[in-house]
Design a protein around this motif. Structure first.
Motif, PDB file in Angstrom:
ATOM      1  N   ASP A  53       0.864  -1.177   0.000  1.00  0.00           N
ATOM      2  CA  ASP A  53       0.000   0.000   0.000  1.00  0.00           C
ATOM      3  C   ASP A  53       0.900   1.226   0.000  1.00  0.00           C
ATOM      4  O   ASP A  53       1.380   1.661   1.050  1.00  0.00           O
ATOM      5  CB  ASP A  53      -0.912  -0.028   1.223  1.00  0.00           C
ATOM      6  CG  ASP A  53      -1.875   1.143   1.264  1.00  0.00           C
ATOM      7  OD1 ASP A  53      -1.821   1.987   0.355  1.00  0.00           O
ATOM      8  OD2 ASP A  53      -2.685   1.219   2.201  1.00  0.00           O
ATOM      9  N   VAL A  54       1.149   1.788  -1.176  1.00  0.00           N
ATOM     10  CA  VAL A  54       2.060   2.917  -1.312  1.00  0.00           C
ATOM     11  C   VAL A  54       1.567   4.118  -0.504  1.00  0.00           C
ATOM     12  O   VAL A  54       2.335   4.782   0.190  1.00  0.00           O
ATOM     13  CB  VAL A  54       2.227   3.296  -2.801  1.00  0.00           C
ATOM     14  CG1 VAL A  54       3.069   4.556  -2.937  1.00  0.00           C
ATOM     15  CG2 VAL A  54       2.842   2.143  -3.574  1.00  0.00           C
ATOM     16  N   VAL A  55       0.267   4.378  -0.565  1.00  0.00           N
ATOM     17  CA  VAL A  55      -0.290   5.531   0.145  1.00  0.00           C
ATOM     18  C   VAL A  55      -0.180   5.339   1.651  1.00  0.00           C
ATOM     19  O   VAL A  55       0.288   6.221   2.380  1.00  0.00           O
ATOM     20  CB  VAL A  55      -1.754   5.755  -0.273  1.00  0.00           C
ATOM     21  CG1 VAL A  55      -2.388   6.868   0.556  1.00  0.00           C
ATOM     22  CG2 VAL A  55      -1.842   6.085  -1.755  1.00  0.00           C
ATOM     23  N   GLY A  56      -0.603   4.166   2.142  1.00  0.00           N
ATOM     24  CA  GLY A  56      -0.557   3.912   3.575  1.00  0.00           C
ATOM     25  C   GLY A  56       0.860   3.849   4.109  1.00  0.00           C
ATOM     26  O   GLY A  56       1.133   4.309   5.226  1.00  0.00           O
ATOM     27  N   ASP A  57       1.791   3.286   3.321  1.00  0.00           N
ATOM     28  CA  ASP A  57       3.179   3.208   3.758  1.00  0.00           C
ATOM     29  C   ASP A  57       3.783   4.597   3.953  1.00  0.00           C
ATOM     30  O   ASP A  57       4.635   4.797   4.817  1.00  0.00           O
ATOM     31  CB  ASP A  57       4.013   2.440   2.731  1.00  0.00           C
ATOM     32  CG  ASP A  57       3.696   0.950   2.741  1.00  0.00           C
ATOM     33  OD1 ASP A  57       3.129   0.477   3.740  1.00  0.00           O
ATOM     34  OD2 ASP A  57       4.008   0.273   1.750  1.00  0.00           O
ATOM     35  N   THR A  58       3.341   5.548   3.158  1.00  0.00           N
ATOM     36  CA  THR A  58       3.902   6.895   3.222  1.00  0.00           C
ATOM     37  C   THR A  58       3.191   7.772   4.246  1.00  0.00           C
ATOM     38  O   THR A  58       3.826   8.403   5.090  1.00  0.00           O
ATOM     39  CB  THR A  58       3.823   7.569   1.842  1.00  0.00           C
ATOM     40  OG1 THR A  58       4.423   6.730   0.870  1.00  0.00           O
ATOM     41  CG2 THR A  58       4.520   8.919   1.850  1.00  0.00           C
ATOM     42  N   ALA A  59       1.866   7.817   4.166  1.00  0.00           N
ATOM     43  CA  ALA A  59       1.096   8.726   5.014  1.00  0.00           C
ATOM     44  C   ALA A  59       0.659   8.093   6.323  1.00  0.00           C
ATOM     45  O   ALA A  59       0.300   8.803   7.268  1.00  0.00           O
ATOM     46  CB  ALA A  59      -0.142   9.226   4.258  1.00  0.00           C
ATOM     47  N   GLY A  60       0.671   6.758   6.411  1.00  0.00           N
ATOM     48  CA  GLY A  60       0.131   6.080   7.577  1.00  0.00           C
ATOM     49  C   GLY A  60      -1.353   5.807   7.383  1.00  0.00           C
ATOM     50  O   GLY A  60      -2.030   6.490   6.609  1.00  0.00           O
ATOM     51  N   ASP A  61      -1.865   4.793   8.064  1.00  0.00           N
ATOM     52  CA  ASP A  61      -3.274   4.457   7.925  1.00  0.00           C
ATOM     53  C   ASP A  61      -4.175   5.556   8.456  1.00  0.00           C
ATOM     54  O   ASP A  61      -5.193   5.905   7.853  1.00  0.00           O
ATOM     55  CB  ASP A  61      -3.586   3.146   8.660  1.00  0.00           C
ATOM     56  CG  ASP A  61      -3.143   1.929   7.873  1.00  0.00           C
ATOM     57  OD1 ASP A  61      -2.887   2.070   6.664  1.00  0.00           O
ATOM     58  OD2 ASP A  61      -3.037   0.839   8.468  1.00  0.00           O
ATOM     59  N   CYS A  62      -3.837   6.091   9.603  1.00  0.00           N
ATOM     60  CA  CYS A  62      -4.689   7.114  10.206  1.00  0.00           C
ATOM     61  C   CYS A  62      -3.850   7.994  11.118  1.00  0.00           C
ATOM     62  O   CYS A  62      -2.994   7.505  11.860  1.00  0.00           O
ATOM     63  CB  CYS A  62      -5.821   6.456  10.998  1.00  0.00           C
ATOM     64  SG  CYS A  62      -7.099   7.599  11.511  1.00  0.00           S
ATOM     65  N   GLY A  63      -4.073   9.290  11.036  1.00  0.00           N
ATOM     66  CA  GLY A  63      -3.340  10.249  11.851  1.00  0.00           C
ATOM     67  C   GLY A  63      -4.018  11.602  11.780  1.00  0.00           C
ATOM     68  O   GLY A  63      -5.130  11.732  11.255  1.00  0.00           O
ATOM     69  N   PRO A  64      -3.394  12.651  12.303  1.00  0.00           N
ATOM     70  CA  PRO A  64      -4.004  13.987  12.270  1.00  0.00           C
ATOM     71  C   PRO A  64      -4.416  14.426  10.863  1.00  0.00           C
ATOM     72  O   PRO A  64      -5.441  15.092  10.691  1.00  0.00           O
ATOM     73  CB  PRO A  64      -2.893  14.882  12.837  1.00  0.00           C
ATOM     74  CG  PRO A  64      -2.070  13.974  13.689  1.00  0.00           C
ATOM     75  CD  PRO A  64      -2.102  12.647  13.011  1.00  0.00           C
ATOM     76  N   TRP A  65      -3.608  14.084   9.849  1.00  0.00           N
ATOM     77  CA  TRP A  65      -3.941  14.487   8.472  1.00  0.00           C
ATOM     78  C   TRP A  65      -5.264  13.887   8.059  1.00  0.00           C
ATOM     79  O   TRP A  65      -6.134  14.585   7.511  1.00  0.00           O
ATOM     80  CB  TRP A  65      -2.825  14.026   7.536  1.00  0.00           C
ATOM     81  CG  TRP A  65      -2.977  14.471   6.111  1.00  0.00           C
ATOM     82  CD1 TRP A  65      -2.769  15.725   5.611  1.00  0.00           C
ATOM     83  CD2 TRP A  65      -3.348  13.648   4.997  1.00  0.00           C
ATOM     84  NE1 TRP A  65      -2.992  15.749   4.251  1.00  0.00           N
ATOM     85  CE2 TRP A  65      -3.348  14.478   3.839  1.00  0.00           C
ATOM     86  CE3 TRP A  65      -3.669  12.305   4.853  1.00  0.00           C
ATOM     87  CZ2 TRP A  65      -3.666  14.001   2.579  1.00  0.00           C
ATOM     88  CZ3 TRP A  65      -3.985  11.824   3.587  1.00  0.00           C
ATOM     89  CH2 TRP A  65      -3.985  12.667   2.472  1.00  0.00           C
ATOM     90  N   GLN A  66      -5.463  12.592   8.319  1.00  0.00           N
ATOM     91  CA  GLN A  66      -6.707  11.928   7.923  1.00  0.00           C
ATOM     92  C   GLN A  66      -7.907  12.450   8.719  1.00  0.00           C
ATOM     93  O   GLN A  66      -8.983  12.664   8.153  1.00  0.00           O
ATOM     94  CB  GLN A  66      -6.583  10.408   8.114  1.00  0.00           C
ATOM     95  CG  GLN A  66      -5.734   9.720   7.065  1.00  0.00           C
ATOM     96  CD  GLN A  66      -4.271   9.656   7.424  1.00  0.00           C
ATOM     97  OE1 GLN A  66      -3.816  10.332   8.351  1.00  0.00           O
ATOM     98  NE2 GLN A  66      -3.503   8.843   6.706  1.00  0.00           N
ATOM     99  N   TRP A  67      -7.726  12.667  10.009  1.00  0.00           N
ATOM    100  CA  TRP A  67      -8.865  13.089  10.818  1.00  0.00           C
ATOM    101  C   TRP A  67      -9.298  14.516  10.507  1.00  0.00           C
ATOM    102  O   TRP A  67     -10.492  14.833  10.574  1.00  0.00           O
ATOM    103  CB  TRP A  67      -8.539  12.938  12.306  1.00  0.00           C
ATOM    104  CG  TRP A  67      -8.611  11.519  12.760  1.00  0.00           C
ATOM    105  CD1 TRP A  67      -7.606  10.768  13.285  1.00  0.00           C
ATOM    106  CD2 TRP A  67      -9.749  10.648  12.692  1.00  0.00           C
ATOM    107  NE1 TRP A  67      -8.046   9.495  13.550  1.00  0.00           N
ATOM    108  CE2 TRP A  67      -9.359   9.391  13.198  1.00  0.00           C
ATOM    109  CE3 TRP A  67     -11.057  10.820  12.240  1.00  0.00           C
ATOM    110  CZ2 TRP A  67     -10.230   8.312  13.272  1.00  0.00           C
ATOM    111  CZ3 TRP A  67     -11.937   9.740  12.316  1.00  0.00           C
ATOM    112  CH2 TRP A  67     -11.521   8.503  12.830  1.00  0.00           C
ATOM    113  N   ARG A  68      -8.346  15.375  10.176  1.00  0.00           N
ATOM    114  CA  ARG A  68      -8.729  16.734   9.774  1.00  0.00           C
ATOM    115  C   ARG A  68      -9.551  16.705   8.490  1.00  0.00           C
ATOM    116  O   ARG A  68     -10.548  17.427   8.358  1.00  0.00           O
ATOM    117  CB  ARG A  68      -7.473  17.590   9.570  1.00  0.00           C
ATOM    118  CG  ARG A  68      -6.725  17.918  10.853  1.00  0.00           C
ATOM    119  CD  ARG A  68      -5.431  18.661  10.558  1.00  0.00           C
ATOM    120  NE  ARG A  68      -4.595  18.783  11.738  1.00  0.00           N
ATOM    121  CZ  ARG A  68      -3.375  19.308  11.737  1.00  0.00           C
ATOM    122  NH1 ARG A  68      -2.862  19.767  10.612  1.00  0.00           N
ATOM    123  NH2 ARG A  68      -2.675  19.372  12.868  1.00  0.00           N
TER     124      ARG A  68
END
Length: 515
Positions: free
Chosen positions: A28-43
């Motif tokens: 998972d290229v996107v998840g490997d880079t950004a992480g599954d869930c964090g402040p970016w996703q919750w915002r």
């Protein structure tokens, strides 16, 4: 960027999977880079959920705009209603007492007596737009991107919603309501898809998908207050339309879906988006490793590489035994749920008691239902919660219809039971879309969900006419609604459980998985 294991994906051999072979794990290229869930996703999830608010206002406002005030024929003030005239004597002009209700489209265009069916047509125009928009908005979102589609239909929603407040003709009101319904479902659909695509992992997609629905009860609560403060239908329409202008500020800071950028091969935009996500989530970002991990060509569905998929089409939904069973049962559930859910939401004015109070209660009961949906999905799977809540909702509606009018607290008891049903129906409203997406294989998943929306659209078209059955017996609409909900809930148990099952990519995989 350290590779990590993600959800397993079965790779078929010559179109047929080998169940005993190890299942390769796709990075998972996107998840490997950004992480599954964090402040970016919750915002982003919090920002996207705001788009649900004006759409909820527009859907619910019609219940206040179609209230029928007390009326009488001009010149015959001593009597009221349609019964004062026989078939050979038609009133030339009706007068309405709008002191308590405010101006509505009923008083504006005289939608009483022989013109009363036009009220249902006005409601159906919006719902027909929702049906059509639900079928095509996914295609547009896939082609133009989530963010662009969201921006375009947000503009259409504001323009159409505002124009309705100034329309002088009923036919134009209906036409604009159709366009408004189309734009509302497209806004919600695009925002929801973007919300689901910025997070990774089945667990976090479930949490984000449920959280996206929190503004719905807030919409019910606020539209009741707005309608109370602004009873005139044109003022209410403007109040529901103009605040959406603020959402363009949200659009300006929203990123495009990184998974869509990956799928269409927009590498530079993907790198910029993931760099921002990694920085917000305090993760290291290595441009060289990201570039090396990206596919040379845009991502394609490998399940489409076998020859069998050359014949993929609508008939694929009923071509094999498991597909026929899944498709027909899912259609029944979407039909019964939409009829039950919107049968209550859009007919709050036909339920005993104050329409404003009923709308407030409707919003209050939905809030805990959404909150409880997450643990239900994560701990108890899909089938049992879906079955239990749909059957419970149906039973509450039937009991509400059977409350004797002679009971000292008949109105309060009836409204209370209906709202208990409303509370129960809020659970499958969140659960069923997740369950449906998991049931259909990848090669027909969008087609399957779209065809389920068509079944739901048929229910939506019937909803405005549901309460016409009260002319036969006052409790009949609730009995029909409850009976169909129980049947839909019972049919859930004929479907396979999808929890902890791999998502099938092809029809052949699905047949092997559930046989």
């Amino acid at each position: 960027m350290t590779p990590r294991a993600t959800e397993p994906r079965v790779v078929p051999r010559n179109g047929v999977p080998a169940p005993n072979e190890p299942q390769p794990v796709e990075p998972d290229v996107v998840g490997d880079t950004a992480g599954d869930c964090g402040p970016w996703q919750w915002r982003i999830t919090a920002a996207l959920s705001l788009f649900y608010l004006p759409s909820t206002w527009h859907m619910t406002a019609i219940t206040f705009q179609t209230v029928t005030p007390p009326f009488f024929c001009q010149g015959y003030q001593e009597t009221a209603g349609c019964d004062q005239f026989n078939l050979t004597n038609t009133c030339e002009k009706w007068d309405f007492n709008v002191t308590t209700t405010g101006d509505t489209i009923v008083s504006e265009w005289g939608l009483v007596c022989e013109r009363e069916p036009l009220i249902n047509v006005s409601m159906m125009s919006f719902l027909l737009g929702v049906t059509v928009g639900g079928l095509v908005s996914g295609i547009l979102s896939d082609h133009f991107g989530r963010r662009k589609t969201l921006s375009i239909f947000l503009a259409v929603q504001i323009v159409c919603g505002t124009a309705i407040a100034f329309t002088p003709w009923l036919w134009l009101f209906m036409a604009l309501r159709f366009a408004l319904g189309w734009s509302c479902v497209s806004v919600v659909f695009s925002a929801f898809v973007l919300c689901m695509e910025v997070v990774g992992g089945a667990r976090w997609r479930t949490v984000a998908g449920v959280s996206f629905h929190y503004p719905v009860p807030l919409g019910y609560l606020t539209v009741a207050l707005i309608a109370y403060l602004l009873p005139a239908w044109r003022h209410l329409q403007l109040a529901a339309s103009l605040p959406a202008l603020l959402l363009f500020g949200v659009v300006a800071v929203l990123p495009e879906s990184p998974r869509w950028l990956l799928a269409v091969g927009k590498r530079k935009r993907l790198a910029r988006t993931l760099r921002s996500a990694a920085a917000t989530n305090r993760r290291p970002f290595y441009a060289e490793q990201l570039e090396a991990a990206l596919p040379v060509q845009p991502v394609v569905d490998t399940a489409n590489d076998n020859a069998d998929n050359a014949t993929i089409g609508m008939m694929s939904l009923v071509r094999t035994p498991q597909m026929r069973r899944i498709s027909l049962l899912v259609y029944a559930q979407w039909f019964s749920l939409y009829l039950a859910y919107f049968g209550i939401v859009l007919n709050l004015g036909n339920i005993e008691g104050s329409i404003h109070l009923n709308t407030v209660i409707s919003g209050l009961v939905e809030l805990p239902a959404i909150a409880l949906s997450t643990p239900l999905l994560l701990r108890h799977g899909r089938r049992v919660p879906l079955f239990g809540t749909m059957v419970a909702g149906g039973l509450f509606c039937i009991l509400a219809a059977l409350v004797p009018e002679s009971h000292a607290y008949a109105t309060k008891l009836s409204v209370g039971l209906v709202m208990m049903g409303r509370f129960a129906f809020s659970f499958p409203w969140v659960i069923l879309p997740v369950f449906t997406a998991e049931l259909f294989p990848t090669v027909v998943r969008n087609m399957g969900v779209g065809s389920a929306n068509l079944a739901a659209g048929i229910a939506l078209i019937l909803v405005p006419n549901l309460w016409n059955l009260s002319t036969i017996w006052e409790g009949l609409p609730l009995v029909v609604l409850g009976f169909l909900s129980i049947l839909g809930g019972a049919s859930v148990m004929l479907l396979p459980e999808t929890t902890k099952k791999p998502l099938p990519n092809s029809i052949e995989e699905l047949e092997q998985l559930y046989n």
